[in-house]
Design a protein around this motif. Structure first.
Motif, PDB file in Angstrom:
ATOM      1  N   ASP A 159     -14.183  17.690  10.781  1.00  0.00           N
ATOM      2  CA  ASP A 159     -12.929  17.137  10.249  1.00  0.00           C
ATOM      3  C   ASP A 159     -12.386  18.005   9.127  1.00  0.00           C
ATOM      4  N   ARG A 160     -13.258  18.462   8.238  1.00  0.00           N
ATOM      5  CA  ARG A 160     -12.798  19.337   7.147  1.00  0.00           C
ATOM      6  C   ARG A 160     -12.235  20.652   7.698  1.00  0.00           C
ATOM      7  N   GLU A 161     -12.893  21.188   8.714  1.00  0.00           N
ATOM      8  CA  GLU A 161     -12.426  22.452   9.312  1.00  0.00           C
ATOM      9  C   GLU A 161     -11.063  22.247   9.973  1.00  0.00           C
ATOM     10  N   ILE A 162     -10.895  21.109  10.664  1.00  0.00           N
ATOM     11  CA  ILE A 162      -9.613  20.813  11.307  1.00  0.00           C
ATOM     12  C   ILE A 162      -8.532  20.657  10.255  1.00  0.00           C
ATOM     13  N   LEU A 163      -8.815  19.931   9.183  1.00  0.00           N
ATOM     14  CA  LEU A 163      -7.837  19.773   8.099  1.00  0.00           C
ATOM     15  C   LEU A 163      -7.475  21.130   7.489  1.00  0.00           C
ATOM     16  N   ARG A 164      -8.458  21.974   7.288  1.00  0.00           N
ATOM     17  CA  ARG A 164      -8.185  23.304   6.728  1.00  0.00           C
ATOM     18  C   ARG A 164      -7.293  24.111   7.667  1.00  0.00           C
ATOM     19  N   LEU A 165      -7.556  24.053   8.961  1.00  0.00           N
ATOM     20  CA  LEU A 165      -6.737  24.791   9.923  1.00  0.00           C
ATOM     21  C   LEU A 165      -5.318  24.229   9.979  1.00  0.00           C
ATOM     22  N   LEU A 166      -5.184  22.891   9.921  1.00  0.00           N
ATOM     23  CA  LEU A 166      -3.851  22.287   9.916  1.00  0.00           C
ATOM     24  C   LEU A 166      -3.062  22.704   8.677  1.00  0.00           C
ATOM     25  N   ARG A 167      -3.708  22.769   7.544  1.00  0.00           N
ATOM     26  CA  ARG A 167      -3.019  23.220   6.322  1.00  0.00           C
ATOM     27  C   ARG A 167      -2.582  24.674   6.453  1.00  0.00           C
ATOM     28  N   GLU A 168      -3.419  25.492   7.037  1.00  0.00           N
ATOM     29  CA  GLU A 168      -3.052  26.906   7.216  1.00  0.00           C
ATOM     30  C   GLU A 168      -1.846  27.030   8.139  1.00  0.00           C
ATOM     31  N   ILE A 169      -1.841  26.214   9.216  1.00  0.00           N
ATOM     32  CA  ILE A 169      -0.714  26.257  10.147  1.00  0.00           C
ATOM     33  C   ILE A 169       0.549  25.790   9.444  1.00  0.00           C
ATOM     34  N   ARG A 170       0.459  24.730   8.680  1.00  0.00           N
ATOM     35  CA  ARG A 170       1.623  24.219   7.951  1.00  0.00           C
ATOM     36  C   ARG A 170       2.113  25.241   6.935  1.00  0.00           C
ATOM     37  N   ASP A 171       1.200  25.859   6.222  1.00  0.00           N
ATOM     38  CA  ASP A 171       1.595  26.884   5.252  1.00  0.00           C
ATOM     39  C   ASP A 171       2.239  28.089   5.961  1.00  0.00           C
ATOM     40  N   ALA A 172       1.716  28.428   7.135  1.00  0.00           N
ATOM     41  CA  ALA A 172       2.281  29.568   7.867  1.00  0.00           C
ATOM     42  C   ALA A 172       3.678  29.218   8.338  1.00  0.00           C
ATOM     43  N   GLN A 173       3.890  27.981   8.777  1.00  0.00           N
ATOM     44  CA  GLN A 173       5.214  27.578   9.223  1.00  0.00           C
ATOM     45  C   GLN A 173       6.189  27.558   8.050  1.00  0.00           C
ATOM     46  N   GLN A 174       5.747  27.091   6.920  1.00  0.00           N
ATOM     47  CA  GLN A 174       6.605  27.069   5.742  1.00  0.00           C
ATOM     48  C   GLN A 174       6.972  28.504   5.299  1.00  0.00           C
ATOM     49  N   THR A 176       7.182  31.150   7.282  1.00  0.00           N
ATOM     50  CA  THR A 176       8.084  31.729   8.255  1.00  0.00           C
ATOM     51  C   THR A 176       9.473  31.133   8.119  1.00  0.00           C
ATOM     52  N   GLU A 177       9.613  29.942   7.701  1.00  0.00           N
ATOM     53  CA  GLU A 177      10.905  29.328   7.518  1.00  0.00           C
ATOM     54  C   GLU A 177      11.576  29.900   6.270  1.00  0.00           C
ATOM     55  N   ARG A 178      10.879  30.280   5.287  1.00  0.00           N
ATOM     56  CA  ARG A 178      11.452  30.844   4.076  1.00  0.00           C
ATOM     57  C   ARG A 178      11.928  32.281   4.342  1.00  0.00           C
ATOM     58  N   ASP A 179      11.282  32.911   5.188  1.00  0.00           N
ATOM     59  CA  ASP A 179      11.646  34.301   5.388  1.00  0.00           C
ATOM     60  C   ASP A 179      12.765  34.388   6.306  1.00  0.00           C
TER      61      ASP A 179
END
Length: 179
Positions: A159-174, A176-179
Motif C-alpha cells: 500500500d505504501r509503495e502504491i501510494l508513493r507511485l500515485l504521488r509520483e504520477i500526480r506530481d509528474a502530471q502537475q 507537465t501541465e505547468r510546462d
C-alpha cells in the motif's frame, strides 16, 4: 396391657439395634422408656374414654362386667403418639447425621473412582492423545497467526509503495501541465 407390652417390644426390636449402634442410642432408649412410662402413668391416673361414650358404656348391660377394650385402644394410641413424639427429635438428628456421613462417603467414593480412572492405561492414552491434539492446535494457530501478521506487513508495504507511485504520477502530471 398386653397390647402395650407388645407395642413396646416391637419398638425395642425396631429401634434397639439402630439406637445402640450410635453413641446417642442410650439416650433414645431412655427417652422411649420415659415416654412409655409417662403414657402408662397418665392412663392409670386419668383413663380416657372415647368421645361420645359415657361411663355407663364401659359396662356390659347383661353381665355388669367391665369392658376395657376402648380404654386399651385409646391408651395404646396415646402411647404410640407419645413414643413417636419423643423419638421425633432424636430421629431427625440421626437422619442429619446419616446425611452427613453419606456426603462424606460419596466424596470418598468419587475420589477413589477418579483415582482408578486416572490410573487406567486406556484413559491415560486418551488423555495423552487429547493433550497432543491440543498442542498441535496451539502450534497451528501460532503459525496461522504469524502468516497473517506477515501478510498484513506485506500488504501495508505494498500500500505504501502504491501510494508513493500515485504521488509520483500526480506530481509528474502537475509538472507537465505547468510546462
Amino acid at each position: 396391657m398386653r397390647g402395650l407390652i407388645f407395642i413396646l417390644c416391637l419398638l425395642f426390636l425396631f429401634t434397639g439395634p439402630a439406637a445402640l449402634a450410635r453413641p446417642d442410642g442410650k439416650q433414645i432408649m431412655h427417652d422411649l422408656l420415659q415416654a412409655g412410662l409417662q403414657a402408662v402413668e397418665e392412663n392409670t391416673r386419668h383413663p380416657q374414654q372415647p368421645v361420645g361414650e359415657s361411663t355407663e358404656d364401659t359396662t356390659d348391660g347383661s353381665t355388669g362386667q367391665d369392658v376395657p377394650a376402648p380404654q386399651r385402644t385409646s391408651s395404646t394410641a396415646m402411647l404410640v403418639r407419645a413414643v413417636r413424639d419423643s423419638l421425633q427429635p432424636a430421629l431427625e438428628s440421626l437422619k442429619e447425621q446419616y446425611k452427613e456421613e453419606g456426603k462424606v462417603y460419596v466424596r470418598q467414593l468419587g475420589d477413589l473412582l477418579a483415582e482408578r480412572i486416572a490410573h487406567n492405561p486406556r484413559i491415560q492414552a486418551t488423555l495423552t492423545l487429547i493433550k497432543t491434539l491440543c498442542w498441535v492446535l496451539v502450534i497451528y494457530l501460532i503459525i496461522v497467526s504469524l502468516a497473517l501478521l506477515v501478510s498484513m506487513g506485506r500488504l501495508r508495504r505494498n500500500d505504501r509503495e502504491i501510494l508513493r507511485l500515485l504521488r509520483e504520477i500526480r506530481d509528474a502530471q502537475q509538472n507537465t501541465e505547468r510546462d
